[in-house]
Write an enzyme that holds these catalytic residues in place. Structure first.
Site, PDB file in Angstrom:
ATOM      1  N   ASP A  67       0.825  -1.200   0.000  1.00 27.53           N
ATOM      2  CA  ASP A  67       0.000   0.000   0.000  1.00 27.53           C
ATOM      3  C   ASP A  67       0.860   1.251   0.000  1.00 27.53           C
ATOM      4  OD1 ASP A  67       0.892  -0.228   2.732  1.00 27.53           O
ATOM      5  OD2 ASP A  67      -0.941  -1.309   3.214  1.00 27.53           O
ATOM      6  N   HIS A 138      -8.083  -5.191  10.080  1.00 25.29           N
ATOM      7  CA  HIS A 138      -7.764  -4.857   8.694  1.00 25.29           C
ATOM      8  C   HIS A 138      -6.434  -5.480   8.276  1.00 25.29           C
ATOM      9  CE1 HIS A 138      -5.506  -1.293  10.456  1.00 25.29           C
ATOM     10  NE2 HIS A 138      -4.654  -1.662   9.510  1.00 25.29           N
ATOM     11  N   GLU A 143     -10.049  -1.812   5.315  1.00 27.27           N
ATOM     12  CA  GLU A 143     -10.737  -1.564   6.577  1.00 27.27           C
ATOM     13  C   GLU A 143     -12.008  -2.420   6.677  1.00 27.27           C
ATOM     14  OE1 GLU A 143      -9.242   0.064   8.726  1.00 27.27           O
ATOM     15  OE2 GLU A 143      -8.427   1.973   8.066  1.00 27.27           O
TER      16      GLU A 143
END
Length: 260
Positions: A67, A138, A143
């Site tokens: 990410d 998560h 999430e």
């Protein structure tokens, strides 16, 4: 899903590094999936030690990050490209050009997300993906409420996640609201998932992931559907598991020919 409960951080680091070492030794062009955050740090420390002291090489590998924050300028010290360089890649022989991350500064982040999934596929897919788990369950920045089939995309962080990450910034106000993250569907395409969790603060999330229902309420629970998942825990992180004694028994009697 194999649950391995270990007595120390050093043991977690050793077993995690063993998994990565087998991939590095067993493939001509291994593809590693790297996670940031505190959970994988012991494993990274052991990998660095093996590189320095035992000659373990990453020169033939490629790596993809899970990410990236949206909107941080290139080179920002808390961008995940910089974090992973600081925590691992600058200490081993893995070239910067072989380390890829989602482009959170792209003018068209939706297109950047699609291109990132394409790049992973073009590299042959991830051989082993390191993961942590958030206190709300998560994985990466998927999430609660995330689609269990999601692809790399933009996500809005919860307040809990922003507070958890504020320790890395000058203040909570500096933590971005949005990230570009691999989706749960993208993550599940990796051939081996290696998740590390330590501390009592992760115990409820671990229990939901391992023994709870598969639900978007606990995104990590989707890992139950993957054919090869290894979960490395300390006693504190395993403290809410109802079958903890069985997991310890199974690992103690694991066949000698069977690796993680």
């Amino acid at each position: 899903m194999e649950i391995v409960i270990l007595p120390s951080e050093a043991e977690i680091a050793r077993h995690g590094a063993d998994v990565v070492a087998r991939v590095l030794a067993g493939r001509d062009r291994p593809v590693l999936g790297l996670a940031t955050g505190s959970s994988p740090l012991p494993v990274y420390g052991e990998l660095i030690r093996r590189h320095r002291e035992e000659g373990m090489s990453f020169a033939h590998a490629e790596a993809f990050l899970l990410d990236e924050y949206v909107g941080l300028p290139a080179g920002h010290p808390e961008s995940y490209r910089e974090v992973i360089r600081r925590e691992l890649t600058s200490h081993v022989d893995l070239e910067d050009a072989h380390v890829h991350g989602p482009d959170g500064s792209a003018a068209d982040v939706a297109r950047a997300a699609r291109e990132y999934d394409d790049a992973i596929a073009a590299a042959g897919g991830v051989d082993v993906q390191l993961l942590g788990i958030g206190t709300d369950g998560h994985v990466a920045f998927n999430e609660p409420g995330s689609s269990l089939a999601s692809r790399t995309r933009v996500k809005t962080l919860t307040e809990q996640t922003r507070r958890d990450n504020a320790r890395f910034f000058d203040s909570l106000d500096d933590v971005p609201w949005h990230v570009l993250t691999q989706g749960l569907g993208t993550i599940r395409e990796a051939r081996h998932l290696l998740l590390v969790a330590t501390g009592e603060g992760k115990a409820d999330a671990v229990a939901g992931m391992v023994e709870g229902p598969v639900s978007a309420f606990c995104p990590a629970s989707v890992l139950q559907l993957h054919p090869h998942v290894t979960v490395l825990l300390d006693d504190a992180a395993a403290s809410r598991l109802r079958l903890a004694d069985y997991y310890r028994h199974a690992f103690a009697h694991k066949p000698t020919w069977q690796s993680l």
